[in-house]
Design an enzyme around this catalytic site. Structure first.
Site, PDB file in Angstrom:
ATOM      1  N   ASP A 144       0.889   0.503  12.102  1.00 20.58           N
ATOM      2  CA  ASP A 144       0.734  -0.729  12.896  1.00 20.58           C
ATOM      3  C   ASP A 144       2.002  -1.585  12.931  1.00 20.58           C
ATOM      4  O   ASP A 144       1.924  -2.804  13.051  1.00 20.58           O
ATOM      5  CB  ASP A 144      -0.448  -1.554  12.343  1.00 20.58           C
ATOM      6  CG  ASP A 144      -0.278  -1.872  10.868  1.00 20.58           C
ATOM      7  OD1 ASP A 144       0.644  -1.332  10.227  1.00 20.58           O
ATOM      8  OD2 ASP A 144      -1.067  -2.678  10.353  1.00 20.58           O
ATOM      9  N   GLY A 164       0.841  -1.204   0.000  1.00 20.29           N
ATOM     10  CA  GLY A 164       0.000   0.000   0.000  1.00 20.29           C
ATOM     11  C   GLY A 164       0.871   1.247   0.000  1.00 20.29           C
ATOM     12  O   GLY A 164       1.825   1.328   0.766  1.00 20.29           O
ATOM     13  N   THR A 211       3.568   3.094   5.992  1.00 21.17           N
ATOM     14  CA  THR A 211       2.166   2.667   5.867  1.00 21.17           C
ATOM     15  C   THR A 211       1.324   3.658   6.652  1.00 21.17           C
ATOM     16  O   THR A 211       1.734   4.100   7.725  1.00 21.17           O
ATOM     17  CB  THR A 211       1.951   1.238   6.421  1.00 21.17           C
ATOM     18  OG1 THR A 211       0.554   1.066   6.718  1.00 21.17           O
ATOM     19  CG2 THR A 211       2.709   0.974   7.708  1.00 21.17           C
TER      20      THR A 211
HETATM   21  P1  ADP Z   1       2.271  -3.874   2.836  1.00 22.65           P
HETATM   22  O1  ADP Z   1       3.756  -3.946   2.657  1.00 22.65           O
HETATM   23  O2  ADP Z   1       1.724  -2.505   2.637  1.00 22.65           O
HETATM   24  O3  ADP Z   1       1.835  -4.548   4.120  1.00 22.65           O
HETATM   25  P2  ADP Z   1       1.242  -6.197   1.339  1.00 22.65           P
HETATM   26  O4  ADP Z   1       0.807  -6.917   2.568  1.00 22.65           O
HETATM   27  O5  ADP Z   1       0.339  -6.174   0.178  1.00 22.65           O
HETATM   28  O6  ADP Z   1       1.618  -4.681   1.628  1.00 22.65           O
HETATM   29  O7  ADP Z   1       2.638  -6.862   0.890  1.00 22.65           O
HETATM   30  C1  ADP Z   1       3.328  -6.367  -0.248  1.00 22.65           C
HETATM   31  C2  ADP Z   1       3.948  -7.496  -0.994  1.00 22.65           C
HETATM   32  O8  ADP Z   1       4.936  -8.145  -0.186  1.00 22.65           O
HETATM   33  C3  ADP Z   1       3.023  -8.630  -1.391  1.00 22.65           C
HETATM   34  O9  ADP Z   1       2.271  -8.342  -2.544  1.00 22.65           O
HETATM   35  C4  ADP Z   1       4.006  -9.747  -1.655  1.00 22.65           C
HETATM   36  O10 ADP Z   1       4.615  -9.609  -2.913  1.00 22.65           O
HETATM   37  C5  ADP Z   1       5.060  -9.509  -0.582  1.00 22.65           C
HETATM   38  N1  ADP Z   1       4.821 -10.413   0.558  1.00 22.65           N
HETATM   39  C6  ADP Z   1       3.911 -10.271   1.548  1.00 22.65           C
HETATM   40  N2  ADP Z   1       3.954 -11.319   2.404  1.00 22.65           N
HETATM   41  C7  ADP Z   1       4.920 -12.141   1.946  1.00 22.65           C
HETATM   42  C8  ADP Z   1       5.457 -13.399   2.378  1.00 22.65           C
HETATM   43  N3  ADP Z   1       5.007 -14.011   3.476  1.00 22.65           N
HETATM   44  N4  ADP Z   1       6.460 -13.942   1.648  1.00 22.65           N
HETATM   45  C9  ADP Z   1       6.917 -13.337   0.535  1.00 22.65           C
HETATM   46  N5  ADP Z   1       6.464 -12.156   0.069  1.00 22.65           N
HETATM   47  C10 ADP Z   1       5.483 -11.562   0.765  1.00 22.65           C
END
Ligand code: ADP
Length: 320
Positions: free
Chosen positions: A130, A11, A126
């Site tokens: 959090d 995000g 973010t």
């Molecule tokens: P944020 O970083 O804002 O929390 P997301 O939760 O959408 O956003 O995570 C961003 C990206 O990080 C995901 O689309 C994915 O490519 C990668 N990602 C998230 N969790 C994992 C995981 N457990 N292992 C590998 N890559 C991950």
């Protein structure tokens, strides 16, 4: 180390550009060259790299969004995706990676660091605030001020029309935005996932206020409150008390806009600190700021440990 890469992931949040700027300029300042990776982990997998010079990050400190674009990447969840990403980093002779994002992005960064021994530093950006290990995340202050401005406007119309308004702000699992904004806006109640929501008490409070002639009433609800979203809460309140309400869902406006001074300054400090952490061997880690001191924490701590809400703010939200 001779070259580092920087990307924004997950995000977007206001202040990401200020962080890219600081990262690039600190790296150049310490004799490194810098690549930007477009569209987060998607760009790592698709080999979407661009060289960044100092002038490439001119005039972006005040801009929301991210010049590198951000993305969610399903492919990066899989071993194959991360293998291509690591191969591309090697192809570009990148010695260190700065990941600007939230907890999901750090999970990905942690996987990459542990599987391929790639030096990685995470920068917390973010709007949700959090993440454990930093007082504030980049973008939170701007998001809160955007929401506050909107609620002040809603208050005017609530007062003019003697209405109960329910304003939903972002926060699927955390009430940081709702709590800060609710206290700042003088909301009649703040509904957050971390505390039990007592709809009977809220109905009584609003009815009492109406009977005393206080006709503008605002409830601020985090989207992930256990009692439901703004629409569900409106229905439950009407079922219990007959009170009708108007709903405003602020949604993505909270992500946009020019970052506040606080976010620009935090982003500049943390971008700078991320480069220093890479060069000084503090990786893998997340950089943060606690009580004006730069901190380095293991990436995993940022999501496995739960950042507490300020208990005084909860008291204020319930009693003022
Ligand atoms: P944020 O970083 O804002 O929390 P997301 O939760 O959408 O956003 O995570 C961003 C990206 O990080 C995901 O689309 C994915 O490519 C990668 N990602 C998230 N969790 C994992 C995981 N457990 N292992 C590998 N890559 C991950």
């Amino acid at each position: 180390m001779k070259k580092l890469a920087v990307l924004t992931s997950g995000g977007d949040s206001p202040g990401m550009n200020a962080c890219i700027r600081a990262t690039v300029r600190r790296a150049l300042n310490r004799g490194l060259s810098v690549s930007g990776v477009r569209k987060g982990y998607e760009g790592l997998i698709d080999n979407d790299f661009v060289d960044l010079k100092s002038s490439d990050v001119s005039n972006i400190i005040q801009r929301g969004g991210t010049i590198l674009h951000s993305a969610r990447s399903e492919r990066f969840h899989a071993v194959e995706g991360r293998k291509s990403a690591a191969a591309n980093l090697e192809k570009h002779e990148v010695d260190g990676l700065v990941v600007i994002g939230g907890d999901g992005s750090f999970r990905g960064a942690d996987a990459l660091a542990s599987e391929y021994a790639i030096p990685v530093v995470g920068v917390p950006a973010t709007i949700d605030n959090d993440l454990w290990g930093t007082d504030l995340t980049i973008g939170f202050d701007t998001a809160v001020n955007t929401a506050l401005d909107a609620i002040d406007k809603v208050r005017d119309t609530a007062a003019a029309h003697d209405r109960l308004f329910i304003v939903e702000v972002m926060g699927r699992s955390a009430g940081f935005i709702a709590l800060e904004v609710g206290v700042g806006a003088g909301a009649e109640a703040v509904l957050i996932p971390e505390t039990p929501t007592d709809l009977e008490r809220i109905c009584r409070k609003v009815k009492d206020r109406v009977s005393m002639g206080r006709t503008s009433n605002i409830l601020v609800v985090a989207e992930g409150d256990e009692a439901g979203n703004a629409f569900e809460i409106a229905r439950k309140i009407e079922d219990r008390s007959g009170l009708k309400s108007r709903i405003t869902v602020l949604g993505h406006v909270q992500r946009g806009g020019s970052p506040t001074t606080a976010d620009r300054v935090l982003a500049s400090k943390l971008g700078w600190a991320a480069v220093d952490a890479l060069l000084d061997g503090a990786w893998p880690c997340m950089v943060g700021e606690i009580s004006s001191e730069i901190t380095h924490i293991p990436l995993q701590d940022s999501w496995t440990k739960r950042k507490p809400l300020d208990p005084l703010l909860i008291t204020l939200s319930e009693n003022l």
